[in-house]
Design a protein around this motif. Structure first.
Motif, PDB file in Angstrom:
ATOM      1  N   SER A   1      34.658  -8.480 160.754  1.00  0.00           N
ATOM      2  CA  SER A   1      35.912  -8.310 160.007  1.00  0.00           C
ATOM      3  C   SER A   1      36.374  -9.639 159.421  1.00  0.00           C
ATOM      4  N   ALA A   2      36.122 -10.748 160.144  1.00  0.00           N
ATOM      5  CA  ALA A   2      36.466 -12.076 159.628  1.00  0.00           C
ATOM      6  C   ALA A   2      35.625 -12.398 158.397  1.00  0.00           C
ATOM      7  N   LEU A   3      34.330 -12.086 158.441  1.00  0.00           N
ATOM      8  CA  LEU A   3      33.453 -12.342 157.301  1.00  0.00           C
ATOM      9  C   LEU A   3      33.830 -11.469 156.104  1.00  0.00           C
ATOM     10  N   LEU A   4      34.079 -10.201 156.354  1.00  0.00           N
ATOM     11  CA  LEU A   4      34.331  -9.246 155.277  1.00  0.00           C
ATOM     12  C   LEU A   4      35.775  -9.273 154.784  1.00  0.00           C
ATOM     13  N   GLY A   5      36.635 -10.009 155.491  1.00  0.00           N
ATOM     14  CA  GLY A   5      38.040 -10.045 155.099  1.00  0.00           C
ATOM     15  C   GLY A   5      38.747  -8.719 155.352  1.00  0.00           C
ATOM     16  N   ALA A   6      38.321  -8.000 156.389  1.00  0.00           N
ATOM     17  CA  ALA A   6      38.890  -6.689 156.711  1.00  0.00           C
ATOM     18  C   ALA A   6      39.836  -6.777 157.901  1.00  0.00           C
ATOM     19  N   LYS A   7      40.846  -5.932 157.911  1.00  0.00           N
ATOM     20  CA  LYS A   7      41.745  -5.833 159.060  1.00  0.00           C
ATOM     21  C   LYS A   7      41.058  -5.024 160.158  1.00  0.00           C
ATOM     22  N   LEU A   8      41.269  -5.427 161.397  1.00  0.00           N
ATOM     23  CA  LEU A   8      40.689  -4.728 162.545  1.00  0.00           C
ATOM     24  C   LEU A   8      41.804  -4.303 163.486  1.00  0.00           C
ATOM     25  N   ARG A   9      41.819  -2.992 163.791  1.00  0.00           N
ATOM     26  CA  ARG A   9      42.833  -2.455 164.697  1.00  0.00           C
ATOM     27  C   ARG A   9      42.130  -1.710 165.823  1.00  0.00           C
ATOM     28  N   VAL A  10      42.594  -1.898 167.061  1.00  0.00           N
ATOM     29  CA  VAL A  10      41.995  -1.242 168.232  1.00  0.00           C
ATOM     30  C   VAL A  10      42.978  -0.205 168.761  1.00  0.00           C
ATOM     31  N   ILE A  11      42.495   1.027 168.960  1.00  0.00           N
ATOM     32  CA  ILE A  11      43.363   2.093 169.462  1.00  0.00           C
ATOM     33  C   ILE A  11      42.800   2.658 170.765  1.00  0.00           C
ATOM     34  N   ASN A  12      43.680   3.296 171.534  1.00  0.00           N
ATOM     35  CA  ASN A  12      43.292   3.902 172.800  1.00  0.00           C
ATOM     36  C   ASN A  12      44.216   5.087 173.080  1.00  0.00           C
ATOM     37  N   ALA A  13      43.660   6.119 173.711  1.00  0.00           N
ATOM     38  CA  ALA A  13      44.473   7.271 174.094  1.00  0.00           C
ATOM     39  C   ALA A  13      45.155   6.963 175.424  1.00  0.00           C
ATOM     40  N   VAL A  14      46.474   6.913 175.401  1.00  0.00           N
ATOM     41  CA  VAL A  14      47.266   6.583 176.596  1.00  0.00           C
ATOM     42  C   VAL A  14      47.813   7.881 177.192  1.00  0.00           C
TER      43      VAL A  14
ATOM     44  N   ASP B   1      41.375 -15.123 159.464  1.00  0.00           N
ATOM     45  CA  ASP B   1      41.263 -15.645 158.104  1.00  0.00           C
ATOM     46  C   ASP B   1      39.926 -16.311 157.808  1.00  0.00           C
ATOM     47  N   SER B   2      39.216 -16.746 158.833  1.00  0.00           N
ATOM     48  CA  SER B   2      37.992 -17.505 158.563  1.00  0.00           C
ATOM     49  C   SER B   2      36.863 -17.122 159.515  1.00  0.00           C
ATOM     50  N   PHE B   3      35.642 -17.362 159.040  1.00  0.00           N
ATOM     51  CA  PHE B   3      34.430 -17.065 159.801  1.00  0.00           C
ATOM     52  C   PHE B   3      33.777 -18.387 160.177  1.00  0.00           C
ATOM     53  N   ASN B   4      33.413 -18.534 161.444  1.00  0.00           N
ATOM     54  CA  ASN B   4      32.855 -19.797 161.944  1.00  0.00           C
ATOM     55  C   ASN B   4      31.332 -19.851 161.750  1.00  0.00           C
ATOM     56  N   LEU B   5      30.877 -20.835 160.984  1.00  0.00           N
ATOM     57  CA  LEU B   5      29.448 -21.002 160.722  1.00  0.00           C
ATOM     58  C   LEU B   5      28.746 -21.886 161.755  1.00  0.00           C
ATOM     59  N   GLN B   6      29.501 -22.422 162.695  1.00  0.00           N
ATOM     60  CA  GLN B   6      29.022 -23.487 163.566  1.00  0.00           C
ATOM     61  C   GLN B   6      27.719 -23.155 164.290  1.00  0.00           C
ATOM     62  N   ASP B   7      27.616 -21.954 164.846  1.00  0.00           N
ATOM     63  CA  ASP B   7      26.462 -21.631 165.692  1.00  0.00           C
ATOM     64  C   ASP B   7      25.358 -20.874 164.949  1.00  0.00           C
ATOM     65  N   LEU B   8      25.442 -20.799 163.633  1.00  0.00           N
ATOM     66  CA  LEU B   8      24.454 -20.062 162.867  1.00  0.00           C
ATOM     67  C   LEU B   8      23.219 -20.913 162.583  1.00  0.00           C
ATOM     68  N   GLU B   9      22.100 -20.224 162.365  1.00  0.00           N
ATOM     69  CA  GLU B   9      20.876 -20.922 161.972  1.00  0.00           C
ATOM     70  C   GLU B   9      21.119 -21.610 160.628  1.00  0.00           C
TER      71      GLU B   9
ATOM     72  N   GLN C   1      35.030  -8.244 165.557  1.00  0.00           N
ATOM     73  CA  GLN C   1      35.896  -9.387 165.265  1.00  0.00           C
ATOM     74  C   GLN C   1      35.203 -10.347 164.294  1.00  0.00           C
ATOM     75  N   GLN C   2      33.921 -10.603 164.546  1.00  0.00           N
ATOM     76  CA  GLN C   2      33.156 -11.495 163.678  1.00  0.00           C
ATOM     77  C   GLN C   2      32.972 -10.893 162.286  1.00  0.00           C
TER      78      GLN C   2
ATOM     79  N   LEU D   1      23.146 -13.318 162.240  1.00  0.00           N
ATOM     80  CA  LEU D   1      24.396 -13.644 161.545  1.00  0.00           C
ATOM     81  C   LEU D   1      24.138 -14.500 160.310  1.00  0.00           C
ATOM     82  N   SER D   2      23.154 -15.390 160.384  1.00  0.00           N
ATOM     83  CA  SER D   2      22.792 -16.178 159.201  1.00  0.00           C
ATOM     84  C   SER D   2      22.319 -15.265 158.078  1.00  0.00           C
ATOM     85  N   ARG D   3      21.490 -14.294 158.422  1.00  0.00           N
ATOM     86  CA  ARG D   3      20.999 -13.348 157.421  1.00  0.00           C
ATOM     87  C   ARG D   3      22.122 -12.518 156.839  1.00  0.00           C
ATOM     88  N   ILE D   4      23.073 -12.137 157.686  1.00  0.00           N
ATOM     89  CA  ILE D   4      24.207 -11.337 157.219  1.00  0.00           C
ATOM     90  C   ILE D   4      25.086 -12.148 156.271  1.00  0.00           C
TER      91      ILE D   4
END
Length: 404
Positions: free
Chosen positions: A171-184, A202-210, A168-169, A273-276
């Motif tokens: 995909s927000a940084l990279l601007g990628a869509k994330l889909r979760v699938i499961n075999a039912v 749409d956005s990545f939270n910088l609040q808790d980063l170094e 989730q984090q 995450l700061s390094r990334i």
């Protein structure tokens, strides 16, 4: 698109039919539904699984039996457990010949697990260290991807939750869509592949980063300091190396101890995450031959939008105010505004910093526009203003700037 799956112990999996958008597949794993690049995330403890009875992978595939024996022999010999786990899963993938669809281009990410499994434990490993390692491993592999599919069918315990949190984090940084699938299940041996969740943050939270120099520049809404920093720092992002030493403790089973505990500091979530973020931002900025060009600065503002929606319009507005006059000079000259006294700026540094943010880091006292070359950059002709800029940013940028 990249397909990611979390795996537990495959030795006990049975053959089943999986219905997906790509048709019906008969296999012992949902991995076969993948159409492109695939990543499997698996615990180290997978190699300590026990032989299984019945119509399961261990019984109907000789390669699985060989793989388990070989993995245990290598661990006892002292081979690096990460390499052993990775090779073990690759050996199990030879059993895909039992399926009606083969898979290629698979990468394995082994992860140390928490607690004690089958009498085996990994000393000092925390959930934060696991997330840190996953952030690093997945970021290196997901750069440039615009869609990520996470298959949680085979997930085990907390590995699935941690992986989803990390994706989730990222995909927000990279601007990628994330889909979760499961075999039912629709019968005892037939399953339907369903999308169970979608994320398009749409956005990545910088609040808790170094709060590094790069992170601070983003928070200050300032593209020019970012450019100076990124042009100086062109190091590639490296995954922290995590190594274990095997210790046999008769009363407690097998304990794997970290060879170097300092790696835990590198794997702290705020640090990794700061390094990334730094790598992601600088990687983008360093693709420009001349990021100080006005057209480049316009494009770079899109990076800021990934973190704060208000950033891009603020910076664009300031760029337009400067360039619309179509003449070269310090911005206070171009806009025909008085130059604020340096000592006054320093005395009211908090207000100066707020002005700096509101003007996209392009304060008139140290910003220069070269109309002929269509470039905007910092120009300091008075050390006092350089000290003000350093104070605003919280680091020494004065030495990186061309002095007028």
């Amino acid at each position: 698109m990249v397909y990611i799956a979390t795996w537990g112990d495959p030795l006990g999996w049975s053959m089943a039919e999986y219905n997906s958008d790509n048709g019906k597949i008969k296999c012992w794993t949902t991995l076969s539904i993948s159409e492109g690049r695939s990543i499997i995330i698996v615990f180290y403890s997978a190699i300590f699984a026990k032989p299984r009875e019945g119509n399961v992978l261990y019984s109907f595939c000789d390669e699985a039996k060989k793989a388990l024996i070989k993995a245990n022999e290598r661990v006892n010999k002292g081979d690096d457990i990460r390499d052993v786990v990775r090779d073990y899963i690759y050996d199990l993938l030879k059993c895909l010949d039992k399926c009606n669809k083969s898979v290629s281009d698979v990468e394995i990410i082994p992860i140390p697990n928490l607690g004690k499994v089958s009498g085996v434990s990994f000393n000092k490993i925390t959930s934060e260290a696991m997330r840190g390692l996953l952030y690093a491993e997945l970021y290196k592999r997901l750069k440039g991807e615009n869609e990520i599919v996470l298959d949680i069918t085979h997930g085990i315990n907390y590995l699935t939750a941690i992986t989803l949190n990390v994706l989730q984090q990222l995909s927000a940084l990279l601007g990628a869509k994330l889909r979760v699938i499961n075999a039912v299940p629709i019968s005892q041996t037939e399953f339907e592949i369903e999308t169970v969740a979608k994320f398009n943050k749409d956005s990545f939270n910088l609040q808790d980063l170094e709060n590094t120099d790069v992170i601070n520049s983003i928070k200050l809404n300032a593209p020019l300091p970012l450019i100076y920093l990124c042009r100086r720092n062109r190091k590639n992002f490296e995954i922290p190396e995590i190594k274990f030493i095997k210790e046999d403790i008769k009363s407690q089973g097998i304990l794997f101890s970290l060879k170097d505990k300092r790696v835990l500091g590198e794997l702290k979530e705020s640090v990794i995450l700061s390094r990334i973020v730094e790598d992601y931002i600088c990687d983008k900025i360093n693709t420009y031959d001349d990021p100080f060009k006005v057209e480049s600065l316009h494009e770079i503002t899109e990076l800021f939008e990934r973190f704060y929606s208000i950033s891009k319009p603020l910076i664009i507005n300031e760029l337009n105010n400067i360039t619309n006059k179509k003449k070269s000079g310090m911005v206070y000259e171009i806009l025909e505004q008085p130059k604020e006294d340096c000592n006054s700026m320093m005395k009211s540094i908090d207000q100066t910093r707020r002005n700096f943010i509101a003007h996209g880091g392009l304060l008139k006292e140290f910003t220069y526009y070269d109309h002929k070359m269509n470039r905007i950059y910092y120009k300091i002709d008075d050390e006092c203003y350089g000290n003000v800029l350093n104070k605003i940013l919280g680091f020494d940028i004065y030495g990186l700037i061309e002095r007028g």
